[in-house]
Design an enzyme around this catalytic site. Structure first.
Site, mmCIF file in Angstrom:
data_model
loop_
_atom_site.group_PDB
_atom_site.id
_atom_site.type_symbol
_atom_site.label_atom_id
_atom_site.label_comp_id
_atom_site.label_asym_id
_atom_site.label_seq_id
_atom_site.Cartn_x
_atom_site.Cartn_y
_atom_site.Cartn_z
ATOM 1 N N ASP A 97 0.856 -1.192 0.000
ATOM 2 C CA ASP A 97 0.000 0.000 0.000
ATOM 3 C C ASP A 97 0.897 1.250 0.000
ATOM 4 O O ASP A 97 1.819 1.357 0.816
ATOM 5 C CB ASP A 97 -0.848 -0.059 1.288
ATOM 6 N N HIS A 98 0.659 2.158 -0.917
ATOM 7 C CA HIS A 98 1.413 3.426 -0.984
ATOM 8 C C HIS A 98 2.934 3.253 -1.082
ATOM 9 O O HIS A 98 3.679 3.901 -0.330
ATOM 10 C CB HIS A 98 1.083 4.337 0.210
ATOM 11 N N HIS A 193 -7.574 9.921 3.901
ATOM 12 C CA HIS A 193 -7.134 8.955 4.908
ATOM 13 C C HIS A 193 -7.475 9.421 6.330
ATOM 14 O O HIS A 193 -7.585 10.620 6.575
ATOM 15 C CB HIS A 193 -5.618 8.735 4.794
ATOM 16 N N SER A 272 -8.714 2.692 8.753
ATOM 17 C CA SER A 272 -9.085 3.414 9.979
ATOM 18 C C SER A 272 -10.246 2.752 10.733
ATOM 19 O O SER A 272 -10.224 2.701 11.974
ATOM 20 C CB SER A 272 -9.453 4.860 9.644
HETATM 21 P P1 13P Z 1 -8.874 4.906 5.656
HETATM 22 O O1 13P Z 1 -7.955 5.740 6.504
HETATM 23 O O2 13P Z 1 -10.107 5.678 5.290
HETATM 24 O O3 13P Z 1 -9.227 3.616 6.307
HETATM 25 O O4 13P Z 1 -8.119 4.574 4.286
HETATM 26 C C1 13P Z 1 -7.174 3.538 4.219
HETATM 27 C C2 13P Z 1 -6.368 3.564 2.970
HETATM 28 O O5 13P Z 1 -6.667 4.229 1.997
HETATM 29 C C3 13P Z 1 -5.167 2.714 2.929
HETATM 30 O O6 13P Z 1 -4.440 2.899 1.762
HETATM 31 O O1 G3H Z 2 -3.021 4.848 3.624
HETATM 32 C C1 G3H Z 2 -2.608 4.685 4.775
HETATM 33 C C2 G3H Z 2 -2.914 3.431 5.499
HETATM 34 O O2 G3H Z 2 -3.994 3.640 6.372
HETATM 35 C C3 G3H Z 2 -1.696 2.906 6.200
HETATM 36 O O3 G3H Z 2 -1.330 3.705 7.269
HETATM 37 O O4 G3H Z 2 1.110 4.170 6.960
HETATM 38 O O5 G3H Z 2 0.004 4.338 9.226
HETATM 39 O O6 G3H Z 2 0.381 2.112 8.166
HETATM 40 P P1 G3H Z 2 0.145 3.568 7.933
HETATM 41 ZN ZN ZN Z 3 -4.460 4.865 0.948
#
Ligand code: 13P
Ligand code: G3H
Ligand code: ZN
Length: 324
Positions: A97-98, A193, A272
């Protein structure tokens, strides 16, 4: 290094290609749940097995550092075996993720991830195209799928102008997906987010009109929504009733996400809400039973609360139940 490569295929994982084409055609979205510990993973697998939903296990850079990449890989392999042991081997993707650099994406591809996100949304358009293309070329050599992003979500992802969203410009999407070769595209349509997505008094609406325009430009192309927690108010209340301090936490209405899931949105990211469910359960137990000090006595209820949350999401928000 080449010899030490671990392919996701050896772990029983899948890339997201088939999952997404089925989701786009079927009018539902696949859940992408973030995890960094055992209880979260248990809850995700149990919920997806019981609702018979495909699932994307999502790991952020921070989560990878927190939990250790080797342990995470073994947990993901464990998830595949656990689902089979529970009698329903639902398809499982392990996704970065990201991802913020080619090196991080490459490292994940080389150590068992079946899908990566390269988030070049903060870069100029040309730089985003270039970086995304570079990741796609490496990933596709290993049959790993790639998610790119166009547009900037407000909140933690947008450090420069945190008050405002930079919505995805529909006129850019076709050029971006053609030039980069990405398998899916994350877009910015007003989600963000974290637990504070709207201010009190604001109309908590996402721009489904922009989504519709994007869909017209790239029909059937898999779209991803980040920042899609709904911030259930009963969880916020429970947290605050047991010593927490979450003020004015507001999320995306489930009805809007359900609407989006019926379109080309085929992956919805939720982190979240899981954090809130866990925190509410842990706070409640520790507040009501101050004599407890066995972590299983508060992490067990947290896991049960998470499982219930994920089952609800799969059935009532994403529509991914019975699609495994
Ligand atoms: P939320 O913070 O809305 O749960 O989004 C999570 C997210 O986009 C993780 O990449
Ligand atoms: O997009 C963000 C996700 O909620 C992951 O969050 O970088 O704190 O693990 P984190
Ligand atoms: Zn995200």
């Amino acid at each position: 290094m080449q010899n030490n490569r671990v392919s996701y295929k050896e772990l029983g994982l899948q890339n997201s290609r088939d999952m997404f084409s089925k989701a786009v055609n079927g009018g539902y979205a696949v859940p992408a749940y973030n995890f960094n510990n055992l209880e979260q993973l248990q809850a995700i697998v149990q919920a997806c097995v019981e609702t018979s939903s495909p699932v994307i296990l999502q790991v952020s850079k921070g989560a990878r550092n927190y939990a250790n990449q080797t342990l995470l890989r073994h947990l993901a392999r464990g998830a595949v075996e656990y689902a089979a042991e529970l009698g329903n081997p639902v398809p499982i993707v392990l996704h970065l993720d990201h991802g913020d650099s080619f090196e991080l994406c490459k490292d994940c591809i080389d150590t068992g991830f079946s899908s990566v996100m390269i988030d070049g949304s903060h870069l100029s358009y040309e730089e985003n195209v270039k970086l995304t293309r570079q990741v796609v070329e490496y990933a596709h050599m290993h049959d790993v799928t790639v998610e790119g992003e166009l547009g900037v979500l407000a909140g933690v992802e947008d450090e420069v102008a945190s008050e405002t969203h930079t919505y995805t410009q529909p006129e850019e999407v076709e050029d971006f997906v053609t030039k980069t070769g990405v398998d899916s595209l994350a877009i910015a349509i007003g989600t963000s987010h974290g637990a504070y997505k709207f201010k009190p008094g604001e109309d908590p609406k996402i721009r489904l009109d922009i989504l519709a325009e994007i869909e017209q430009r790239i029909p059937g192309f898999p779209i991803v929504l980040h920042g899609s927690s709904s911030v259930p108010q009963e969880l916020v209340r429970t947290i605050n009733e047991h010593g927490g301090k979450l003020k004015d936490a507001i999320g995306i209405g489930e009805d809007q996400l359900r609407e989006a899931a019926k379109s080309a949105v085929c992956k919805i990211n939720i982190d979240s809400d899981g954090r809130l469910a866990m925190t509410a359960a842990v706070r409640k137990v520790l507040d009501e039973k101050p004599e407890e000090f066995d972590p299983r006595k508060y992490l067990g209820p947290a896991r049960d609360a998470l499982k219930e949350l994920y089952m609800h999401k799969n059935i009532h928000v994403l529509g991914s139940n019975n699609k495994a």
